[in-house]
Design a protein around this motif. Structure first.
Motif, PDB file in Angstrom:
ATOM      1  N   LEU A   1       0.828  -1.199   0.000  1.00  0.00           N
ATOM      2  CA  LEU A   1       0.000   0.000   0.000  1.00  0.00           C
ATOM      3  C   LEU A   1       0.870   1.260   0.000  1.00  0.00           C
ATOM      4  CD1 LEU A   1      -2.964   1.042   0.217  1.00  0.00           C
ATOM      5  CD2 LEU A   1      -2.598   1.142   2.697  1.00  0.00           C
ATOM      6  N   LEU A   2       1.928   1.234   0.783  1.00  0.00           N
ATOM      7  CA  LEU A   2       2.848   2.361   0.852  1.00  0.00           C
ATOM      8  C   LEU A   2       3.499   2.597  -0.509  1.00  0.00           C
ATOM      9  CD1 LEU A   2       4.270   4.488   2.576  1.00  0.00           C
ATOM     10  CD2 LEU A   2       5.911   2.734   3.286  1.00  0.00           C
ATOM     11  N   ARG A   3       3.912   1.528  -1.151  1.00  0.00           N
ATOM     12  CA  ARG A   3       4.530   1.671  -2.469  1.00  0.00           C
ATOM     13  C   ARG A   3       3.526   2.233  -3.482  1.00  0.00           C
ATOM     14  NH1 ARG A   3       8.750   0.118  -5.705  1.00  0.00           N
ATOM     15  NH2 ARG A   3       9.873  -0.771  -3.942  1.00  0.00           N
ATOM     16  N   ARG A   4       2.287   1.772  -3.439  1.00  0.00           N
ATOM     17  CA  ARG A   4       1.284   2.293  -4.370  1.00  0.00           C
ATOM     18  C   ARG A   4       1.025   3.778  -4.125  1.00  0.00           C
ATOM     19  NH1 ARG A   4      -1.352  -2.644  -3.315  1.00  0.00           N
ATOM     20  NH2 ARG A   4      -2.993  -1.636  -2.087  1.00  0.00           N
ATOM     21  N   ALA A   5       1.037   4.176  -2.853  1.00  0.00           N
ATOM     22  CA  ALA A   5       0.855   5.597  -2.542  1.00  0.00           C
ATOM     23  C   ALA A   5       1.982   6.429  -3.149  1.00  0.00           C
ATOM     24  CB  ALA A   5       0.801   5.798  -1.027  1.00  0.00           C
ATOM     25  N   MET A   6       3.205   5.932  -3.062  1.00  0.00           N
ATOM     26  CA  MET A   6       4.342   6.644  -3.646  1.00  0.00           C
ATOM     27  C   MET A   6       4.249   6.690  -5.166  1.00  0.00           C
ATOM     28  SD  MET A   6       7.507   5.269  -1.304  1.00  0.00           S
ATOM     29  CE  MET A   6       7.615   5.659   0.449  1.00  0.00           C
ATOM     30  N   GLU A   7       3.838   5.612  -5.770  1.00  0.00           N
ATOM     31  CA  GLU A   7       3.708   5.573  -7.235  1.00  0.00           C
ATOM     32  C   GLU A   7       2.657   6.571  -7.726  1.00  0.00           C
ATOM     33  OE1 GLU A   7       5.027   0.865  -7.782  1.00  0.00           O
ATOM     34  OE2 GLU A   7       2.893   1.419  -7.667  1.00  0.00           O
ATOM     35  N   GLU A   8       1.614   6.773  -6.923  1.00  0.00           N
ATOM     36  CA  GLU A   8       0.619   7.782  -7.285  1.00  0.00           C
ATOM     37  C   GLU A   8       1.235   9.177  -7.328  1.00  0.00           C
ATOM     38  OE1 GLU A   8      -3.391   5.644  -5.398  1.00  0.00           O
ATOM     39  OE2 GLU A   8      -2.782   7.637  -4.722  1.00  0.00           O
ATOM     40  N   ILE A   9       2.069   9.482  -6.356  1.00  0.00           N
ATOM     41  CA  ILE A   9       2.701  10.807  -6.310  1.00  0.00           C
ATOM     42  C   ILE A   9       3.614  11.006  -7.515  1.00  0.00           C
ATOM     43  CG2 ILE A   9       4.217  12.351  -5.019  1.00  0.00           C
ATOM     44  CD1 ILE A   9       1.563  11.965  -3.668  1.00  0.00           C
TER      45      ILE A   9
ATOM     46  N   THR B   1      -5.897   8.838  -8.046  1.00  0.00           N
ATOM     47  CA  THR B   1      -5.121   8.680  -6.807  1.00  0.00           C
ATOM     48  C   THR B   1      -5.971   7.920  -5.789  1.00  0.00           C
ATOM     49  OG1 THR B   1      -5.904  10.852  -6.049  1.00  0.00           O
ATOM     50  CG2 THR B   1      -3.744  10.778  -7.149  1.00  0.00           C
ATOM     51  N   PRO B   2      -6.279   6.665  -6.056  1.00  0.00           N
ATOM     52  CA  PRO B   2      -7.199   5.943  -5.161  1.00  0.00           C
ATOM     53  C   PRO B   2      -6.681   5.804  -3.738  1.00  0.00           C
ATOM     54  CG  PRO B   2      -6.189   4.461  -6.773  1.00  0.00           C
ATOM     55  CD  PRO B   2      -5.880   5.853  -7.217  1.00  0.00           C
ATOM     56  N   VAL B   3      -5.382   5.596  -3.555  1.00  0.00           N
ATOM     57  CA  VAL B   3      -4.857   5.425  -2.193  1.00  0.00           C
ATOM     58  C   VAL B   3      -4.970   6.730  -1.418  1.00  0.00           C
ATOM     59  CG1 VAL B   3      -2.822   4.910  -0.805  1.00  0.00           C
ATOM     60  CG2 VAL B   3      -3.311   3.540  -2.849  1.00  0.00           C
ATOM     61  N   HIS B   4      -4.461   7.820  -1.993  1.00  0.00           N
ATOM     62  CA  HIS B   4      -4.479   9.088  -1.268  1.00  0.00           C
ATOM     63  C   HIS B   4      -5.903   9.637  -1.122  1.00  0.00           C
ATOM     64  CE1 HIS B   4      -0.223   9.573  -0.637  1.00  0.00           C
ATOM     65  NE2 HIS B   4      -0.013   9.192  -1.886  1.00  0.00           N
TER      66      HIS B   4
END
Length: 323
Positions: free
Chosen positions: A216-224, A288-291
């Motif tokens: 989840l953390l990696r996906r959040a970073m990829e969104e940014i 940006t689904p995670v954020h």
């Protein structure tokens, strides 16, 4: 050099202290008990590098008592930027440089209406410091680092002068090759680590170890990264690898200022972190689904904290984390 620190909390208080010790004429904008203690006994700075006491040239809650300065370092929480816009005018001269040391990526844009683009710089810092007691700043960790530039990313005489003053004060300061990339790289880290940690209500060691939350953390970073690229900023996938490797070096018990504020029921920088990631993504047409989820799930607690706190003009109890 005359320098005003707008918000002498953990971050602003530290930099105001070391700059004053190095011989700069420093005026601190603070409030409440913190201001009263500075006026009475000076500003104490505790640090692994050694403690010291300084008496700034001025300590006040009224920018009008200071007048125009060469440099304004803005070191408030993001939620207090409207108050800075309302109050900063007396500090501004024709050649004043205004540099934000905040955690988001668009503080400089928020300040332009009050400051003017010709005065507006871009900046970031890495440090962990806090107000340990009224009149006392405690530098907890991370070697102080500052990156800054003019609005267009260039160096200038006034930027170079502040870089030199910070270096004289013992701070690692520079004009980076790409200030926008530097801002977004920091945003990628703090926004993702802070948001995921706050949503999970768990320390960094747990978040980075559990496969599900690490992903989840990696996906959040990829969104940014995707949002940054859509806004014309040069960030590559290597930025995610760098950030994840950095996460693995932090103490396992670590938490972000966002997480600590939310747990404590205090107003946080949620809107400037995951909220900004979702907003900037929507502006660029990037999902940006995670954020977006993090912002939505934490927003009710954030709104309740704001109602309870009824925050004032700027934050004197700034925990000061600028990792």
């Amino acid at each position: 050099m005359r320098i005003a620190i707008y918000g002498a909390g953990g971050v602003g208080g530290y930099y105001g202290g070391v700059l004053a010790r190095a011989g700069c004429e420093v005026a601190l904008l603070a409030r409440g008990g913190h201001l009263a203690a500075i006026r009475q006994a000076g500003l104490h700075v505790r640090s692994p590098r050694g403690g010291f006491l300084v008496r700034p040239a001025a300590a006040t809650d009224d920018p009008g008592e200071i007048g125009p300065v060469d440099i304004v370092i803005v070191a408030v929480k993001s939620s207090h930027l409207p108050a800075v816009r309302d109050g900063i005018a007396p500090l501004l001269g024709p050649e004043t440089l205004v540099v934000p040391f905040l955690n988001g990526v668009d503080a400089h844009e928020s300040l332009v209406p009050a400051v003017g683009r010709a005065r507006m710089g871009k900046g970031l810092t890495r440090i962990i410091s806090e107000i340990a007691a009224p009149g006392e700043i405690r530098h907890v960790g991370v070697d102080p680092y500052v990156a800054m530039a003019e609005w267009d990313g260039s160096a200038s005489a006034r930027v170079d002068a502040l870089v030199a003053a910070l270096r004289d004060a013992g701070v690692d300061a520079e004009v980076p090759p790409d200030i926008d990339a530097a801002l977004w790289l920091k945003f990628l880290f703090i926004c993702s680590v802070g948001g995921v940690g706050a949503a999970c209500r768990m320390p960094l060691g747990t978040v980075r170890t559990l496969p599900e939350t690490r992903a989840l953390l990696r996906r959040a970073m990829e969104e940014i990264v995707a949002v940054a690229v859509a806004h014309g900023v040069s960030l590559s996938d290597e930025a995610v690898t760098f950030a994840m490797n950095t996460v693995d070096t932090f103490p396992p018990e670590g938490t972000s200022s966002l997480q600590r504020d939310i747990v404590a029921g205090l107003p946080s920088e949620l809107d400037a972190w995951s909220g900004a990631a979702a907003r900037l993504g929507a502006e660029a047409g990037v999902p940006t689904p995670v954020h977006s989820f993090i912002h939505a799930v934490l927003l009710p607690a954030e709104l309740e904290a704001r109602r309870a706190a009824k925050t004032g003009t700027f934050e004197e109890t700034d925990r000061g984390s600028r990792p």
